[in-house]
Design a protein around this motif. Structure first.
Motif, short mmCIF file in Angstrom:
data_model
loop_
_atom_site.label_atom_id
_atom_site.label_comp_id
_atom_site.label_asym_id
_atom_site.label_seq_id
_atom_site.Cartn_x
_atom_site.Cartn_y
_atom_site.Cartn_z
N SER A 192 0.84 -1.20 0.00
CA SER A 192 0.00 0.00 0.00
C SER A 192 0.87 1.25 0.00
CB SER A 192 -0.91 0.00 1.24
OG SER A 192 -1.42 1.30 1.45
N SER A 193 0.77 2.04 -1.07
CA SER A 193 1.57 3.28 -1.13
C SER A 193 1.14 4.24 -0.04
CB SER A 193 1.45 3.92 -2.51
OG SER A 193 0.12 4.29 -2.76
N THR A 194 -0.14 4.22 0.34
CA THR A 194 -0.62 5.09 1.42
C THR A 194 0.07 4.74 2.74
OG1 THR A 194 -2.76 5.15 0.31
CG2 THR A 194 -2.71 5.92 2.58
N ILE A 195 0.15 3.45 3.05
CA ILE A 195 0.81 3.00 4.27
C ILE A 195 2.31 3.34 4.20
CG2 ILE A 195 1.48 0.98 5.66
CD1 ILE A 195 -1.45 1.43 5.99
N ARG A 196 2.94 3.05 3.05
CA ARG A 196 4.38 3.35 2.91
C ARG A 196 4.65 4.82 3.18
NH1 ARG A 196 4.19 0.36 -1.79
NH2 ARG A 196 4.54 2.22 -3.05
N LYS A 197 3.87 5.69 2.54
CA LYS A 197 4.08 7.14 2.72
C LYS A 197 3.85 7.56 4.16
CE LYS A 197 2.91 8.40 -2.02
NZ LYS A 197 1.75 8.58 -2.88
N GLY A 198 2.76 7.08 4.75
CA GLY A 198 2.42 7.47 6.12
C GLY A 198 3.45 7.02 7.14
N VAL A 199 3.86 5.77 7.04
CA VAL A 199 4.84 5.23 7.99
C VAL A 199 6.20 5.89 7.77
CG1 VAL A 199 6.09 3.15 8.71
CG2 VAL A 199 3.62 3.06 8.33
N SER A 200 6.60 6.04 6.51
CA SER A 200 7.89 6.70 6.23
C SER A 200 7.89 8.13 6.77
CB SER A 200 8.19 6.71 4.73
OG SER A 200 8.52 5.41 4.31
N ARG A 201 6.78 8.83 6.60
CA ARG A 201 6.68 10.21 7.11
C ARG A 201 6.84 10.21 8.63
NH1 ARG A 201 1.63 11.34 5.98
NH2 ARG A 201 1.99 11.42 3.75
N ALA A 202 6.15 9.29 9.30
CA ALA A 202 6.24 9.21 10.77
C ALA A 202 7.67 8.88 11.22
CB ALA A 202 5.26 8.17 11.30
N LEU A 203 8.30 7.94 10.53
CA LEU A 203 9.67 7.55 10.89
C LEU A 203 10.65 8.70 10.64
CD1 LEU A 203 9.84 3.88 9.53
CD2 LEU A 203 9.54 4.62 11.90
#
Length: 136
Positions: free
Chosen positions: A14-25
């Motif tokens: 999921s690109s949405t999950i990838r973007k969200g988690v990467s942003r948080a990290l």
């Protein structure tokens, strides 16, 4: 080891999950993140970049979703742990499917830990423990 020294390989279809988690990290200070959308791409990357056995794998963490096309996270984890040059990579299974049966499957493929989506705070806490636990 500091947060920015940790090499994070993050796999989720999921690109949405990838973007969200990467942003948080990244906002937490983890700047060295490489993203993939399936297990086969990830395994290929790991074999090319770490497969010769010369790297210090204590600074490498694989965070993987479980359900993905082409190669799921459990198969990816099993392949990494069975590779003598990659087996020391710390693997965190990151999935909304974490339950007793899934924990048993994660343990069977020798995953080092697991976090239920979307618990990014728990993920960050776990990554911090790895940073503190490493020698440098």
């Amino acid at each position: 080891m500091t947060r920015d020294q940790l090499q994070i390989i993050f796999t989720d279809d999921s690109s949405t999950i990838r973007k969200g988690v990467s942003r948080a990290l990244k906002s937490a200070g983890f700047s060295n993140i490489t993203e993939f959308e399936n297990g086969s791409q990830t395994l290929q990357h790991l074999e090319i970049n770490f497969g010769n056995g010369e790297q210090n794998l204590s600074k490498v963490v694989l965070i993987s979703d479980i359900e993905m096309p082409q190669m799921d996270g459990l198969t990816l984890c099993k392949n990494v742990k069975q590779n003598s040059n990659l087996k020391n990579i710390f693997i965190i299974m990151f999935s909304s499917l974490i339950n007793k049966q899934m924990i048993a499957k994660c343990n069977a493929v020798k995953a080092d830990n697991y976090v239920t989506k979307p618990e990014t705070n728990q993920l960050i806490q776990l990554l911090d423990e790895l940073c503190i636990g490493s020698e440098d």
